[in-house]
Write a protein that holds these residues in place. Sequence first.
Motif, mmCIF file in Angstrom:
data_model
loop_
_atom_site.group_PDB
_atom_site.id
_atom_site.type_symbol
_atom_site.label_atom_id
_atom_site.label_comp_id
_atom_site.label_asym_id
_atom_site.label_seq_id
_atom_site.Cartn_x
_atom_site.Cartn_y
_atom_site.Cartn_z
ATOM 1 N N VAL A 31 41.378 42.112 41.678
ATOM 2 C CA VAL A 31 42.539 41.208 41.704
ATOM 3 C C VAL A 31 43.292 41.231 40.375
ATOM 4 O O VAL A 31 44.410 40.729 40.289
ATOM 5 N N LEU A 32 42.695 41.788 39.339
ATOM 6 C CA LEU A 32 43.328 41.822 38.016
ATOM 7 C C LEU A 32 44.318 42.974 37.917
ATOM 8 O O LEU A 32 44.134 44.022 38.532
ATOM 9 N N SER A 81 43.210 35.697 33.969
ATOM 10 C CA SER A 81 42.029 36.346 34.549
ATOM 11 C C SER A 81 40.988 35.318 34.960
ATOM 12 O O SER A 81 40.388 35.424 36.034
ATOM 13 N N LEU A 82 40.767 34.312 34.118
ATOM 14 C CA LEU A 82 39.826 33.247 34.465
ATOM 15 C C LEU A 82 40.255 32.544 35.748
ATOM 16 O O LEU A 82 39.421 32.259 36.621
ATOM 17 N N ALA A 83 41.551 32.277 35.874
ATOM 18 C CA ALA A 83 42.050 31.600 37.071
ATOM 19 C C ALA A 83 41.899 32.480 38.308
ATOM 20 O O ALA A 83 41.426 32.016 39.358
ATOM 21 N N LYS A 84 42.258 33.752 38.199
ATOM 22 C CA LYS A 84 42.163 34.662 39.338
ATOM 23 C C LYS A 84 40.723 34.860 39.793
ATOM 24 O O LYS A 84 40.431 34.960 40.990
ATOM 25 N N LEU A 85 39.809 34.943 38.820
ATOM 26 C CA LEU A 85 38.403 35.215 39.134
ATOM 27 C C LEU A 85 37.616 33.938 39.421
ATOM 28 O O LEU A 85 36.440 34.001 39.753
ATOM 29 N N ARG A 100 34.709 33.053 28.904
ATOM 30 C CA ARG A 100 34.745 34.489 28.606
ATOM 31 C C ARG A 100 33.417 35.179 28.886
ATOM 32 O O ARG A 100 33.390 36.364 29.248
ATOM 33 N N VAL A 101 32.326 34.470 28.696
ATOM 34 C CA VAL A 101 31.019 35.093 28.946
ATOM 35 C C VAL A 101 30.896 35.505 30.409
ATOM 36 O O VAL A 101 30.376 36.573 30.735
ATOM 37 N N GLN A 102 31.393 34.671 31.312
ATOM 38 C CA GLN A 102 31.317 35.007 32.733
ATOM 39 C C GLN A 102 32.177 36.223 33.066
ATOM 40 O O GLN A 102 31.811 37.031 33.919
ATOM 41 N N ILE A 103 33.317 36.379 32.363
ATOM 42 C CA ILE A 103 34.101 37.608 32.530
ATOM 43 C C ILE A 103 33.268 38.812 32.098
ATOM 44 O O ILE A 103 33.213 39.837 32.788
#
Length: 230
Positions: A154-155, A193-197, A202-205
């Motif tokens: 999705v990014l 990116s946090l919102a889309k995912l 950041r650690v979860q990314i």
Amino acid sequence: MIRVLVVDDETLVRTGLRMILEAADDIEVVAEAGNGTEAITAVARHRPQVVLMDVRMPRMDGVAALQEINRSQSPPKVLMLTTFDRDEFVHAALRARAAGFLLKDTAPRDLIAAVRTAADGSAVLAPTVTKRMIDAFADQFSPDVRAARERLAVLTARERDVAHAVARGLANAEIARALGMTETTIKAHVSRSLAKLRLTNRVQIALLVRDAGESGAWSAHAAESPRSQE
């Protein structure tokens, strides 16, 4: 002036942290607390912008205190201090939306920079902490590779570049220099990116990128990307 609350069950540690932080012209330690219960009371009384809090404490640990603090109106940013050696509380603190993690042996200048970053509303994850957290918790965050790659799909290409850089433990300023963008643009990419995912930090990314088997792909891909594109 950034108002800071220092929370640790060891008096010498609190004293050392206070001395380091108050060496900065723009930071004021408004109070100290020796456990999570005292921290909650101190937050209500002194209204700090940033709380620097030990994970492991008697009576009420840092995670429980963090959860309670985050229920308050306009809560401060909470940075968790940890030795991280097999620290089972780190995952729980991530889920409770800690603003970041620092090792207790963090250099004084990095500690001061972390407080400033947290006060500015950004996440604080030292590269060493990021790497160790990924290694320690990868199994708990690991869907199969295909599922992880589908989530990352999705990014945009540029958001993916930034996600790969985050997975390497780079700070926003370092990513900006590497990709030829402004730090403000990097922050925007991370936020989108946090919102889309549907992630919170950041650690979860970084963990998702690792799950997708892409943690080593950033350097080559970024090198091929136009540095002027944002």
